[in-house]
Design an enzyme around this catalytic site. Structure first.
Site, PDB file in Angstrom:
ATOM      1  CD  GLU A 159      -2.824 -36.267  -4.819  1.00 14.68           C
ATOM      2  OE1 GLU A 159      -1.683 -36.514  -5.233  1.00 14.68           O
ATOM      3  OE2 GLU A 159      -3.385 -36.947  -3.949  1.00 14.68           O
ATOM      4  CD  GLU A 170      -6.393 -39.912  -5.971  1.00 10.77           C
ATOM      5  OE1 GLU A 170      -5.402 -40.406  -5.381  1.00 10.77           O
ATOM      6  OE2 GLU A 170      -6.296 -39.174  -6.963  1.00 10.77           O
TER       7      GLU A 170
HETATM    8  C1  GAL Z   1      -2.334 -39.689  -5.680  1.00 13.26           C
HETATM    9  C2  GAL Z   1      -2.647 -39.316  -7.115  1.00 13.26           C
HETATM   10  C3  GAL Z   1      -3.144 -40.512  -7.899  1.00 13.26           C
HETATM   11  C4  GAL Z   1      -2.256 -41.697  -7.669  1.00 13.26           C
HETATM   12  C5  GAL Z   1      -2.166 -41.965  -6.178  1.00 13.26           C
HETATM   13  C6  GAL Z   1      -1.274 -43.109  -5.823  1.00 13.26           C
HETATM   14  O1  GAL Z   1      -1.463 -38.803  -5.123  1.00 13.26           O
HETATM   15  O2  GAL Z   1      -3.604 -38.303  -7.173  1.00 13.26           O
HETATM   16  O3  GAL Z   1      -3.198 -40.184  -9.260  1.00 13.26           O
HETATM   17  O4  GAL Z   1      -1.010 -41.418  -8.201  1.00 13.26           O
HETATM   18  O5  GAL Z   1      -1.626 -40.872  -5.531  1.00 13.26           O
HETATM   19  O6  GAL Z   1      -1.724 -44.266  -6.403  1.00 13.26           O
END
Ligand code: GAL
Length: 845
Positions: free
Chosen positions: A182, A251
């Site tokens: 990110e 994600e």
């Molecule tokens: C994203 C990140 C993850 C985790 C998630 C929130 O931005 O890539 O590693 O932190 O947010 O749980």
């Protein structure tokens, strides 16, 4: 061509040698990842290996496979593997190779997110602290010292995987790797160097020749051949930066993380399922749940600051490894529905048309196959749509999946899976305490000295930033100052009090005056800073002020997160209450101590001859170590310790840290609604529970850390509490519930690829006791008609069949599982012309 032929033979030979072999050639095109020449629809889920134990891995992975996953995704946590520079550790929970092989043994693929920046609510985002002390280093930008270390670690991990032949190109399970994480979200803050850094990272990763594609998430400008992927609660509108790259979602947040002092977030499965279906509806072919099993932040691994020890995440598999139902089951059904569409999905781009306001159809038609997704993205009204000459009802905020462009095998808002409501039973620790070890209470203790007690204490002018001082070797840093008060100083007029003003970058502090705790302060996940005015009484002559500053997980997110800092950077002042005189103590000569005396003595392991068990057990006293011995609770259910009654600290079982505990930190009273409407865009603060209650009282103790008797439990308590109040909590299944209407599709398992059988069965309530050996022992509620409410609180509606309870009892009691048709054929018709449903609550024993 010659290359491919060779690869196939090579893979075939490997297949003969290994029990599970994967092959081999992973590429991608506009539509999908291509594995051995075949485009694939892949469902993936995150399980971070150090957030569970190697003993738990096979079960978690099997449950993931049973839930319909093809891929397990994990970060690699640099600071775990190289906490000391050039000294690598891959043992126990850090055994990455074993984890990857365990996934392979289950026949699943791996997405290895090497980072090495992870974020992940993990301490310092996964960076080892020594990195911070390299001269001239700047993290995550075009900086030579940083790039050299990042490259060394990335290459180390790739090399390790290659040596173990774990890449798909070598016959292993790894089909994908991630570099950075990110960065696109923060790149603006790093100026023009951001671009050259990302180009460098891409080239560096590519040069490592893994033979499988690399991705960068949230990186719109990821250079070829790196695939840019999407992270978020929804990614249906996402488009990769090239028509040659597939639409991938790395994600999909299945819930959200918990902070100490925060409310407990959850994400309704109807919304999660909607997000998944929308993604595949609009061209996606790879989707990963973050998290599928969240697990536990053992030890001091949490980031934050203030991330709780539990990393449950409301994931389909809960913190303890138990299926969260109906979340797990409904998503399993969604996966099956999507897989029924796979051939059409990988064959073509969708043709998207509007069926009315907020109503959208996407059709994948190629050759003889056709799959369709019908969506109602409105948040209020259910709708009926016409599609291909047929009529379909579409509840608000839902997607129907039609693998043959005709039959609805699943609607994301209609749940066929049964819910499971857990019940937690408590068991006293005392019953399990081995009383031969200690007399009376079964507990022994050691006081942690207030202020400086170690030989390595040192003196410095002024106030020091904490992370630079402790290098995160410990949560604790003492700031100690002697003050001489002359009889005529204003602070002492008539013995009146003085106020000690302390400002700190966080995360929490305890202030002691002349050896006594006079006040504490803490920040929260939104603002770590602490500013306290603490009344203290000084005496004429010598006085001592001891400030214990502590961190609760180092910052893991944001531009320049590594420079956030912590600790008492001041000002620290004494304010005389009477005439307002103020003395700034900030630039005095302070004495510092990194860590606790007890840490130096190795008390977490329970060793030392100084444990006192003779005099009365001190309770509600700050700065004290407690120790006891206990027997393992009977049975095989996962074990938690309920810390209600204690304040704040860290706990160790047989020398292994189960994490920081902080049961007195409660969340704000407001912000939790009785129920959460899944319709409409989800955000991390939309659905919250547990308002006004301690954020976390239960702390996971993995079974594999326990022996049947004589286990050692050590606590370090900062604030004060009563250790005899500790108890074990085990989770059982309380109730099994299902609520299915006449308009639900048949259970997904009744549909096969030609979709003929499924349409015949019709809506069905399926109940199954999840624990082997258990049978349905009672039906607590059953109603066919218009029942209302949710599991545990169903009630009859205006219309209800009088026979429902006895029919369900007859079908289910005494059996491990039962299925009941939701139809007037089963129950008769209590109200003609009304769509009816069957609600059942059962229990298993
Ligand atoms: C994203 C990140 C993850 C985790 C998630 C929130 O931005 O890539 O590693 O932190 O947010 O749980």
């Amino acid at each position: 061509m010659r290359g491919t032929g060779f690869l196939l033979v090579f893979c075939w030979v490997l297949g003969l040698l290994a029990s599970t072999s994967f092959c081999g050639n992973v590429t991608y095109d506009h539509r999908a990842l291509v594995i051995d020449g075949k485009r694939r629809v892949l469902i993936s889920g995150s399980i971070h290996y150090p957030r569970s134990t190697p003993e738990m891995w096979p079960d978690l992975i099997q449950k993931s496979k049973d839930g319909g996953l093809d891929v397990i995704e994990t970060y690699v946590f640099w600071n775990l593997h190289e906490s000391v520079r050039n000294q690598y550790d891959f043992e126990g929970r850090k055994d990455l190779v074993k984890f990857v092989k365990t996934v392979a043994d289950a026949g699943l693929y791996v997405h290895l997110r090497i980072g090495p920046y992870a974020c992940a609510e993990w301490n310092y985002g996964g960076f080892p602290l020594w990195l911070h002390f390299i001269p001239g280093i700047q993290f995550r930008t075009d900086n030579e010292p940083f790039k050299a270390e990042m490259k060394r670690f990335t290459a180390k991990i790739v090399d390790l995987m290659q040596q173990e032949k774990l890449y798909a190109s070598q016959g292993g399970p790894i089909i994908l790797s991630q570099i950075e994480n990110e960065y696109g979200n923060v790149a603006w803050a790093y100026g023009p160097a951001a671009k050259s850094y990302i180009n460098w990272a891409a080239a560096m990763a590519t040069s490592l020749d893994t033979g499988v594609p690399w991705v960068m998430c949230q990186q719109a400008d990821a250079p070829d051949p790196i695939i840019n992927t999407c992270n978020g609660f929804y990614c249906d509108q996402f488009k990769p930066n090239s028509n040659k790259k597939p639409k991938m979602w790395t994600e999909n947040w299945s819930g959200w993380f918990l902070s100490f002092g925060g409310r407990v977030p959850y994400r309704p499965v109807e919304d999660l399922a909607f997000a998944v279906a929308r993604f595949f509806q609009l061209g996606g072919t790879f989707q990963n749940y973050y998290m599928y099993h969240g697990g536990t932040n053992f030890g001091r691994t949490t980031g934050g600051p203030f991330i709780s020890t539990s990393y449950d995440y409301d994931a389909p598999i809960d913190e303890y490894g138990i299926l969260r139902q109906p979340k797990w089951g409904h998503l399993k059904d969604v996966h099956k529905a999507i897989k029924l569409c796979e051939e059409a999905l990988v064959g073509t781009d969708p043709t998207v048309t509007s069926l009315g306001q907020n109503l959208e159809a996407a059709v994948y038609k190629t050759g003889s196959v056709c799959a369709a997704f019908l969506a109602n993205v409105g948040t209020q009204s259910d709708a009926t749509v016409n599609f291909n000459g047929n009529s379909y009802s579409l509840p608000a905020w839902s997607v129907s999946i039609l693998p043959d462009c005709k039959n609805v095998v699943l609607n994301t808002a209609k749940i066929n899976s049964a819910a499971m409501i857990p019940s937690i039973s408590h068991q006293s620790l005392k019953g399990n305490i081995d009383s031969s070890e200690a007399l009376g209470s079964g507990w022994s203790w050691i006081n942690e000295p207030v202020g400086i007690s170690k030989d390595d204490a040192f003196v410095k002018l002024g106030l020091l930033e904490q992370i630079n001082t402790t290098a995160d070797k410990s949560d604790y840093l003492w700031y100690s100052l002697g003050i001489e008060i002359k009889g005529d100083e204003p602070f002492l007029e008539d013995g009146s009090q003085t106020v000690l003003h302390v400002e700190s970058l966080g995360h929490a502090l305890h202030a002691f005056a002349n050896g006594k705790l006079v006040g504490s302060g803490k920040g929260n996940s939104g603002n770590a800073k602490v500013s306290e005015d603490i009344p203290i009484a000084l005496v004429t002559g010598k006085n001592k002020i001891d400030l214990l500053s502590l961190t609760v997980g180092l910052q893991n997110y944001g531009a320049f997160f590594d420079k956030t800092g912590a600790g008492i950077t001041g000002p620290v002042k004494l304010k005389g209450i009477k005439n307002g005189t103020t003395v700034d103590l900030s630039s005095q000569e302070w004495t510092y101590q990194v860590g606790l005396k007890g840490e130096e003595l190795g008390l977490p392991s329970g060793s030392s001859s100084q444990w006192d068990s003779k005099s009365t057990l001190p309770k509600n006293q700050p700065l004290i170590w407690y120790k006891t011995k206990f027997d393992e609770p009977a049975g095989s259910d996962p074990v938690a310790l309920d810390f209600t009654g204690l304040g704040k600290g860290e706990a160790w079982v047989n020398g292994q840290s189960i994490g920081r505990y902080w049961p007195v930190y409660a969340s704000p009273n407001d912000g939790c609604a009785a129920s959460c409407n899944y319709r409409g865009p989800y955000g991390s603060t939309k659905c919250l529970r547990n308002c006004g209650k301690p954020s976390q009282t239960l702390y996971h103790v993995p079974r594999s850390w326990l022996q049947s008797s004589g286990n050692t439990l050590v606590l370090f308590e900062e604030i004060g509490g009563d250790p005899t109040k500790l108890s074990f909590a085990t989770r059982q299944i309380g109730s099994l519930c299902s609520h299915v209407s006449e308009s639900h599709p048949s259970p997904i398992d009744t549909w096969n690829t030609d979709l003929t059988s499924g349409s015949k069965l019709g809506p069905t309530v399926l109940l199954e006791c999840p624990i082997p050996g258990q049978v349905i022992s009672s039906i607590k509620f059953a109603s066919f008609g218009t029942p209302r409410g949710t599991c545990g609180g169903y009630s009859h509606g205006q219309c209800s069949s009088r026979m429902a309870l006895s029919i369900v009892q007859k079908a289910c009691i005494g059996s491990k599982s039962c299925s009941i048709g939701v139809s007037v054929n089963t129950f008769g018709d209590p109200c003609e012309g009304v769509t009816k449903s069957l609600a059942v609550e059962a229990s298993c024993t």
